[in-house]
Design a protein around this motif. Sequence first.
Motif, PDB file in Angstrom:
ATOM      1  N   MET A 139      61.127  41.546  36.801  1.00  0.00           N
ATOM      2  CA  MET A 139      60.858  41.566  35.508  1.00  0.00           C
ATOM      3  C   MET A 139      59.838  42.618  35.341  1.00  0.00           C
ATOM      4  O   MET A 139      59.741  43.022  34.124  1.00  0.00           O
ATOM      5  CB  MET A 139      60.192  40.223  35.194  1.00  0.00           C
ATOM      6  N   PHE A 140      58.802  42.858  36.137  1.00  0.00           N
ATOM      7  CA  PHE A 140      57.659  43.720  35.722  1.00  0.00           C
ATOM      8  C   PHE A 140      57.750  45.175  36.409  1.00  0.00           C
ATOM      9  O   PHE A 140      58.336  45.416  37.510  1.00  0.00           O
ATOM     10  CB  PHE A 140      56.420  43.250  36.640  1.00  0.00           C
ATOM     11  N   PRO A 141      57.439  46.246  35.534  1.00  0.00           N
ATOM     12  CA  PRO A 141      57.693  47.566  35.970  1.00  0.00           C
ATOM     13  C   PRO A 141      56.522  47.717  37.029  1.00  0.00           C
ATOM     14  O   PRO A 141      55.398  46.852  36.979  1.00  0.00           O
ATOM     15  CB  PRO A 141      57.397  48.305  34.596  1.00  0.00           C
ATOM     16  N   PRO A 142      56.412  48.736  37.963  1.00  0.00           N
ATOM     17  CA  PRO A 142      55.467  49.047  38.889  1.00  0.00           C
ATOM     18  C   PRO A 142      54.155  48.960  38.357  1.00  0.00           C
ATOM     19  O   PRO A 142      53.258  48.716  39.194  1.00  0.00           O
ATOM     20  CB  PRO A 142      55.827  50.247  39.470  1.00  0.00           C
ATOM     21  N   LYS A 143      53.742  49.616  37.244  1.00  0.00           N
ATOM     22  CA  LYS A 143      52.610  49.613  36.813  1.00  0.00           C
ATOM     23  C   LYS A 143      52.080  48.222  36.456  1.00  0.00           C
ATOM     24  O   LYS A 143      50.729  48.319  36.267  1.00  0.00           O
ATOM     25  CB  LYS A 143      52.509  50.622  35.558  1.00  0.00           C
ATOM     26  N   GLU A 144      52.876  47.454  36.195  1.00  0.00           N
ATOM     27  CA  GLU A 144      52.045  45.914  35.688  1.00  0.00           C
ATOM     28  C   GLU A 144      52.446  45.115  37.072  1.00  0.00           C
ATOM     29  O   GLU A 144      51.859  44.112  36.744  1.00  0.00           O
ATOM     30  CB  GLU A 144      53.057  45.564  34.567  1.00  0.00           C
ATOM     31  N   MET A 145      52.963  45.479  37.910  1.00  0.00           N
ATOM     32  CA  MET A 145      53.223  44.687  39.170  1.00  0.00           C
ATOM     33  C   MET A 145      51.987  43.885  39.853  1.00  0.00           C
ATOM     34  O   MET A 145      51.614  42.813  39.959  1.00  0.00           O
ATOM     35  CB  MET A 145      54.095  45.379  40.058  1.00  0.00           C
ATOM     36  N   GLN A 146      50.843  45.083  40.029  1.00  0.00           N
ATOM     37  CA  GLN A 146      49.551  44.358  40.576  1.00  0.00           C
ATOM     38  C   GLN A 146      48.947  43.721  39.720  1.00  0.00           C
ATOM     39  O   GLN A 146      48.171  42.581  40.381  1.00  0.00           O
ATOM     40  CB  GLN A 146      48.655  45.768  40.758  1.00  0.00           C
ATOM     41  N   ALA A 147      48.964  43.624  38.360  1.00  0.00           N
ATOM     42  CA  ALA A 147      48.211  42.664  37.401  1.00  0.00           C
ATOM     43  C   ALA A 147      48.998  41.321  37.452  1.00  0.00           C
ATOM     44  O   ALA A 147      48.210  40.453  37.369  1.00  0.00           O
ATOM     45  CB  ALA A 147      48.320  43.323  36.123  1.00  0.00           C
ATOM     46  N   ALA A 148      50.448  41.434  37.723  1.00  0.00           N
ATOM     47  CA  ALA A 148      51.101  40.394  37.791  1.00  0.00           C
ATOM     48  C   ALA A 148      50.937  39.206  39.129  1.00  0.00           C
ATOM     49  O   ALA A 148      50.364  38.441  38.848  1.00  0.00           O
ATOM     50  CB  ALA A 148      52.632  40.540  37.759  1.00  0.00           C
ATOM     51  N   PHE A 149      50.742  40.027  39.972  1.00  0.00           N
ATOM     52  CA  PHE A 149      50.410  39.323  41.283  1.00  0.00           C
ATOM     53  C   PHE A 149      48.850  38.871  41.416  1.00  0.00           C
ATOM     54  O   PHE A 149      48.538  38.082  42.131  1.00  0.00           O
ATOM     55  CB  PHE A 149      50.757  40.266  42.622  1.00  0.00           C
ATOM     56  N   GLY A 150      48.230  39.820  40.652  1.00  0.00           N
ATOM     57  CA  GLY A 150      46.660  39.479  40.476  1.00  0.00           C
ATOM     58  C   GLY A 150      46.357  38.294  39.840  1.00  0.00           C
ATOM     59  O   GLY A 150      45.166  37.612  40.087  1.00  0.00           O
ATOM     60  N   MET A 151      47.211  37.592  39.251  1.00  0.00           N
ATOM     61  CA  MET A 151      46.943  36.409  38.658  1.00  0.00           C
ATOM     62  C   MET A 151      46.959  35.233  39.402  1.00  0.00           C
ATOM     63  O   MET A 151      46.574  34.113  39.115  1.00  0.00           O
ATOM     64  CB  MET A 151      48.045  36.015  37.355  1.00  0.00           C
ATOM     65  N   PHE A 152      47.909  35.491  40.525  1.00  0.00           N
ATOM     66  CA  PHE A 152      47.815  34.297  41.551  1.00  0.00           C
ATOM     67  C   PHE A 152      46.425  33.862  42.055  1.00  0.00           C
ATOM     68  O   PHE A 152      46.278  32.670  42.539  1.00  0.00           O
ATOM     69  CB  PHE A 152      48.583  34.611  42.681  1.00  0.00           C
ATOM     70  N   GLY A 153      45.620  35.165  42.462  1.00  0.00           N
ATOM     71  CA  GLY A 153      44.460  34.774  42.888  1.00  0.00           C
ATOM     72  C   GLY A 153      43.597  33.646  42.115  1.00  0.00           C
ATOM     73  O   GLY A 153      43.015  32.694  42.373  1.00  0.00           O
ATOM     74  N   PRO A 154      43.335  33.782  41.057  1.00  0.00           N
ATOM     75  CA  PRO A 154      42.427  32.870  40.123  1.00  0.00           C
ATOM     76  C   PRO A 154      42.999  31.658  40.051  1.00  0.00           C
ATOM     77  O   PRO A 154      42.472  30.764  39.979  1.00  0.00           O
ATOM     78  CB  PRO A 154      42.499  33.812  38.596  1.00  0.00           C
ATOM     79  N   ILE A 155      44.386  31.805  39.734  1.00  0.00           N
ATOM     80  CA  ILE A 155      45.111  30.399  39.446  1.00  0.00           C
ATOM     81  C   ILE A 155      44.748  29.595  40.809  1.00  0.00           C
ATOM     82  O   ILE A 155      44.603  28.408  40.762  1.00  0.00           O
ATOM     83  CB  ILE A 155      46.429  30.553  39.542  1.00  0.00           C
ATOM     84  N   MET A 156      44.931  29.987  42.122  1.00  0.00           N
ATOM     85  CA  MET A 156      44.811  29.544  43.209  1.00  0.00           C
ATOM     86  C   MET A 156      43.398  29.168  43.458  1.00  0.00           C
ATOM     87  O   MET A 156      43.142  27.798  44.040  1.00  0.00           O
ATOM     88  CB  MET A 156      45.491  30.324  44.391  1.00  0.00           C
ATOM     89  N   GLY A 157      42.545  29.887  43.117  1.00  0.00           N
ATOM     90  CA  GLY A 157      41.005  29.494  43.208  1.00  0.00           C
ATOM     91  C   GLY A 157      40.649  28.377  42.407  1.00  0.00           C
ATOM     92  O   GLY A 157      40.449  27.224  42.806  1.00  0.00           O
ATOM     93  N   LEU A 158      41.165  28.339  41.017  1.00  0.00           N
ATOM     94  CA  LEU A 158      40.941  27.378  40.105  1.00  0.00           C
ATOM     95  C   LEU A 158      41.629  25.829  40.517  1.00  0.00           C
ATOM     96  O   LEU A 158      41.026  24.958  40.525  1.00  0.00           O
ATOM     97  CB  LEU A 158      41.448  27.695  38.579  1.00  0.00           C
ATOM     98  N   SER A 159      42.675  26.194  41.196  1.00  0.00           N
ATOM     99  CA  SER A 159      43.539  25.071  41.849  1.00  0.00           C
ATOM    100  C   SER A 159      42.712  24.414  42.791  1.00  0.00           C
ATOM    101  O   SER A 159      42.708  22.973  42.813  1.00  0.00           O
ATOM    102  CB  SER A 159      44.931  25.433  42.029  1.00  0.00           C
ATOM    103  N   SER A 160      42.261  25.240  43.796  1.00  0.00           N
ATOM    104  CA  SER A 160      41.646  24.720  44.812  1.00  0.00           C
ATOM    105  C   SER A 160      40.254  24.004  44.438  1.00  0.00           C
ATOM    106  O   SER A 160      39.758  23.154  45.253  1.00  0.00           O
ATOM    107  CB  SER A 160      41.336  25.892  45.887  1.00  0.00           C
ATOM    108  N   VAL A 161      39.703  24.452  43.593  1.00  0.00           N
ATOM    109  CA  VAL A 161      38.250  23.935  43.182  1.00  0.00           C
ATOM    110  C   VAL A 161      38.476  22.700  42.228  1.00  0.00           C
ATOM    111  O   VAL A 161      38.014  21.531  42.378  1.00  0.00           O
ATOM    112  CB  VAL A 161      37.481  24.916  42.141  1.00  0.00           C
ATOM    113  N   GLY A 162      39.578  22.833  41.126  1.00  0.00           N
ATOM    114  CA  GLY A 162      39.787  21.560  40.243  1.00  0.00           C
ATOM    115  C   GLY A 162      40.811  20.494  41.108  1.00  0.00           C
ATOM    116  O   GLY A 162      40.724  19.247  40.637  1.00  0.00           O
TER     117      GLY A 162
END
Length: 569
Positions: A139-162
């Motif tokens: 789905m994502f072009p190379p220039k947006e790929m890092q931003a897309a995968f970067g979303m996983f970190g905060p989501i995993m962090g919030l889930s582990s806390v919450g």
Amino acid sequence: MTTIDTSPTQAPPEKAPYRWRWAALFVILAAEVMDLLDAMVTNIASPTIRAELGGSAAVIQWLGAAYTLSMAVGLVTGGRLGDIFGRKRMFLIGAIGFTVGSLLCAVSQGPELLIAARVIQGLFGAVMLPQGLGMIKEMFPPKEMQAAFGMFGPIMGLSSVGGPILAGWLIDADFFGTGWRMIFLINLPLGILAVLAGLRFLPESRSPHPLKLDFTGMFLISLAGLLIVFPLVQGREYDWPLWSFLMMGASVVVFAVFGWFEARKNRNGGDPLVVPSLFRKRAFTGGLVTGLVFFSGMVGFSLVFSLYTQIGLGYSTLKAGLASVPWSLGMIVGFGIAQPLQKYGRKLLHGGALLMALGVFGVIVTLNVAGIGVTPWQFVPALLLTGIGMGMLMAPFFNIVLAGVEQHETGSASGSLTAIQQLGSAFGVALLGTVFFGLLGSSVATASDDVTPKLRSDLAAVQVTGAAQDRIVTGIRACGHDRAVAKDPAEVPASCVRLEADSRASATSPQAGAAVQKAVMTAGATAGKEGFSQAMKTILWVVDGMLLLTFLVAFLLPKHAREGEEGAH
């Protein structure tokens, strides 16, 4: 007449990125959240679940192990199903099955049914989760790929806390009288929304050259995992019969058969579950061992810490959930610290392991200093340090292990690493949970001896002396031991019934009777908490040993995640 265009050749226009890619990403993230929450919530909820549904201590271990073991053996096959039949289709099937599994968990009326429903959750989760990676890459072009995968970190962090807080709050709130069942019912609206949004926003996606399914390999690895986890969990319940050791020995044989079969399949031009050439790479085999030891220790520690705070210290589910939050917050901080330090590669991983070991040792110190009256606030410094170390260790781990893997081996290696994370989790729950429950009886009995002087003094103050006092002292020890090892927590051991009778018989007056009962209850409660604390300290030393082993086996890994990084610092 044919005309020839002599103008400069134009490059074909770049394919426009998928229109609904960000909406699709949030659907994929919703699936990740459901998995992360369900992997953690039973650690908090298991004492409450066992109290209502009954069953032995093994039920507590199976609630986590059944989910992670079934997911571990299904992950690689789940990814291939998406490559063959379409990632959107398999994501939706996985999400529907996971949601149905959650409903079955919520309505289960017995421990066996609940454990079976957890297996269903794990298997369909293994179908759902791997599809996200392939869809994101398309789905994502190379220039947006890092931003897309970067979303996983905060989501995993919030889930582990919450996650722990949410589980504790839902159980304590007891909405509509559902109690612990709400931790599974909450998946229903999430799952339904994920399916509806997936139908609308997920793209059609499949591999142009999909690998074939390896059902025999999946069966062998499933059997090998079950042969090691089942006797570890159930063996203690049956006083370690011969069959438990035979099963563990058989698991080694089945793992060897799995390796032989995969190599044979590869030589014959098939598509093995795990590419055999990976095992000739020191980085990969070292990564598997490192991951197995590390995740076993951490997930096992998480379960035992939750049991200790709730059963041993008497924390409510919400209070127990809050007590583990510093660990999760520390992990987020550790990830943040690690990002600019990635160039240090294996040194960063080693530093994280040592920091974690220091944090776990800090928990031991906290228990020694604070005693049985320890509060969640007193755990904060040590757990925060442990979490920071964990984040620093995990941040470079996957990149370092995959550094020496060839391009055609990447899919198999990534799937294997994710599977070993889940298998390690199941193994850790089985191993450390079994050690913890195995220690409780003797630990509580020893702690009963420690409270004997105070108990004798209290009994003598109300003229309970001689043989009557001796019977009560002996009864406290026997009752504490038998309660700690009881297979059914609702059943009152015969030794506790005798203690109650001896306490009543020793009283010379109603006032003396009340004083005797108070002395006995205080001594029993103190011995119980002290016994749990002693067992917990032993587990913490085991975890520190596993972290030291993680540190040592990590030397098998490359120094850096990418070639050319050596000397970067």
